[in-house]
Design a protein around this motif. Structure first.
Motif, PDB file in Angstrom:
ATOM      1  N   GLU A  85       4.638   0.583  -6.116  1.00  0.00           N
ATOM      2  CA  GLU A  85       5.493  -0.315  -7.609  1.00  0.00           C
ATOM      3  C   GLU A  85       6.572   0.298  -8.337  1.00  0.00           C
ATOM      4  O   GLU A  85       7.680   0.011  -8.795  1.00  0.00           O
ATOM      5  CB  GLU A  85       4.414  -0.726  -8.319  1.00  0.00           C
ATOM      6  N   ASP A 123      -0.209   5.999   5.374  1.00  0.00           N
ATOM      7  CA  ASP A 123       0.064   4.974   6.718  1.00  0.00           C
ATOM      8  C   ASP A 123       0.919   3.812   6.280  1.00  0.00           C
ATOM      9  O   ASP A 123       1.235   3.130   7.515  1.00  0.00           O
ATOM     10  CB  ASP A 123      -1.942   3.969   6.912  1.00  0.00           C
ATOM     11  N   SER A 173      -2.500   9.690   5.981  1.00  0.00           N
ATOM     12  CA  SER A 173      -3.926   9.248   5.903  1.00  0.00           C
ATOM     13  C   SER A 173      -4.186   7.607   4.966  1.00  0.00           C
ATOM     14  O   SER A 173      -3.230   7.025   4.045  1.00  0.00           O
ATOM     15  CB  SER A 173      -4.502   9.849   4.640  1.00  0.00           C
ATOM     16  N   ASN A 175      -5.395   5.038   1.780  1.00  0.00           N
ATOM     17  CA  ASN A 175      -5.843   4.864   0.422  1.00  0.00           C
ATOM     18  C   ASN A 175      -7.380   6.014   0.011  1.00  0.00           C
ATOM     19  O   ASN A 175      -8.061   5.940   0.695  1.00  0.00           O
ATOM     20  CB  ASN A 175      -6.641   3.513  -0.261  1.00  0.00           C
ATOM     21  N   THR A 201      -7.110  -6.764 -12.879  1.00  0.00           N
ATOM     22  CA  THR A 201      -5.912  -7.038 -12.776  1.00  0.00           C
ATOM     23  C   THR A 201      -5.052  -7.209 -10.992  1.00  0.00           C
ATOM     24  O   THR A 201      -5.281  -6.573 -11.127  1.00  0.00           O
ATOM     25  CB  THR A 201      -4.447  -6.051 -13.682  1.00  0.00           C
TER      26      THR A 201
END
Ligand SMILES: Cc1cn([C@H]2C[C@H](O)[C@@H](COP(=O)(O)OP(=O)(O)O[C@H]3O[C@H](CO)[C@@H](O)[C@H](O)[C@H]3O)O2)c(=O)[nH]c1=O
Length: 345
Positions: A85, A123, A173, A175, A201
């Protein structure tokens, strides 16, 4: 014999190296941004084998001096701006830290004839895929400024292999989750929110899914590659545990809130604005790494149990998420001190 190893960020890796190789000297460089903390290094800070160097990977003077004064054998480069983000708000900072910083570091490491340079990538360089899983030969198609900057950094690293046979390795990799992680990432964020009786959220529909790996499995993979990885190669570090984000929120609420009914789960979710790009899933094949003997060991059930317990025992480890549940975006409008005044006519 003892080796000299330099890790740029990556506190779990540092702790794992210190346990596995107690005779090695370990140097860490980190600029202690909002999402890192010296508290993460408590397990090693008293060791005479360990040195912390505050500093920035983008600082060519510091990095050059480091390699000139220490005899470094192995580099793990985990330093990065990591949050997708934020990358849409500050694309140039992501390019500077992730791509330029890698350029500064690899040049210094190359000139110092380091024996192994391991670049920790993601990734996300593949872009997302609904069906087809990615292997290491799949093309890179990054879809956000973060993954674009990581792909650029990979290309810089690979160019040193292609041109000079400088001994590099690249990892990609899935998460990662586990203790210590800053609550900008989805699992600690949802846990912190639920702990404060606030709603999870969910960005967009929540149908996008992620593959999660417990942090010790990822550090195991890094150590496997340090010892057995083939130079000049890229290795996926994937997980078979995939979960849609909305389902993740449901599971976490069920684990944290006593006797919550199925109907009440929806009261724990708040649907918020989606990211500029919704990456639906990142499926990967990790056969290449499996052939070196690595497999994830920690099940989701066990990993999330440990993670929940850690966040319950350390509720104030990070400054809390602000009252409205939103974090202030990282500021990216710092003006360089040498900037010329600019006048609008
Ligand atoms: C923080 C947060 C996230 N999400 C969603 C957005 C994503 O679809 C998903 C995972 O978000 P994040 O935890 O930020 O992770 P993601 O964007 O997948 O990227 C992470 O995983 C990547 C590896 O795939 C790393 O390379 C990145 O550095 C790391 O930040 O959860 C929500 O729905 N709500 C939230 O509050």
């Amino acid at each position: 014999t003892s080796s000299y190893i330099c890790v740029l960020s990556g506190s779990h890796l540092i702790s794992a190296l210190a346990v596995r190789f107690p005779h090695w000297r370990i140097l860490t460089v980190d600029n202690l941004q909002y999402c890192s903390s010296l508290k993460n290094l408590r397990s090693v800070e008293a060791s005479s084998k360990y040195t912390f160097i505050p500093g920035d990977v983008c600082d060519p003077f510091l990095i050059k001096r480091l390699f000139a004064t220490e005899k470094i054998d192995i580099v793990f480069h985990c330093a990065a701006e990591t949050h997708v983000e934020n990358s849409f708000l500050c694309p140039s900072r992501f390019m500077r830290v992730n791509a330029d910083g890698t350029g500064v570091l690899i040049r210094a490491a190359f000139e110092a004839r380091v024996r192994r340079f391991i670049y920790i990538s993601t990734d996300e360089v593949y872009g997302d895929s609904l069906e087809q899983p990615f292997d290491e030969l799949s093309p890179k198609r990054p879809t956000n400024p973060y993954s674009a900057s990581k792909a650029a950094a990979e290309n810089i690293v690979m160019s040193y292999w292609m041109k000079h046979k400088f001994p590099v390795l690249i990892t990609r990799s899935s998460n990662v989750y586990g203790p210590h992680q800053h609550h900008e990432k989805v699992i600690p964020r949802f846990l912190s929110l639920i702990q404060r009786d606030q709603k999870c959220t969910i960005q967009g529909s929540g149908l996008q899914s992620r593959h999660f790996l417990y942090v010790s499995d990822v550090t195991d993979a890094f150590l496997t590659l340090m010892e057995k990885g083939i130079l000049g190669e890229i290795y996926n570090i994937g997980s078979s545990f995939e979960i849609p984000i909305i389902q993740l929120a449901r599971e976490l609420v069920k684990m944290k809130v006593k006797d919550v009914s199925e109907e009440a789960l929806v009261d724990w979710m708040e649907f918020v604005e989606d990211r500029p790009v919704t990456e639906l899933r990142y499926p990967m094949i990790s056969d290449k790494l499996h052939k070196l003997g690595w497999r994830p060991k920690v099940t989701w059930k066990e990993g999330i149990r440990r993670t929940i317990q850690w966040y319950e025992e350390n509720p104030n480890y990070w400054p809390s998420i602000s009252e409205n549940g939103e974090e202030s975006p990282a500021s990216c409008d710092q003006t360089p001190s040498h900037a010329m005044p600019y006048h609008v006519r």
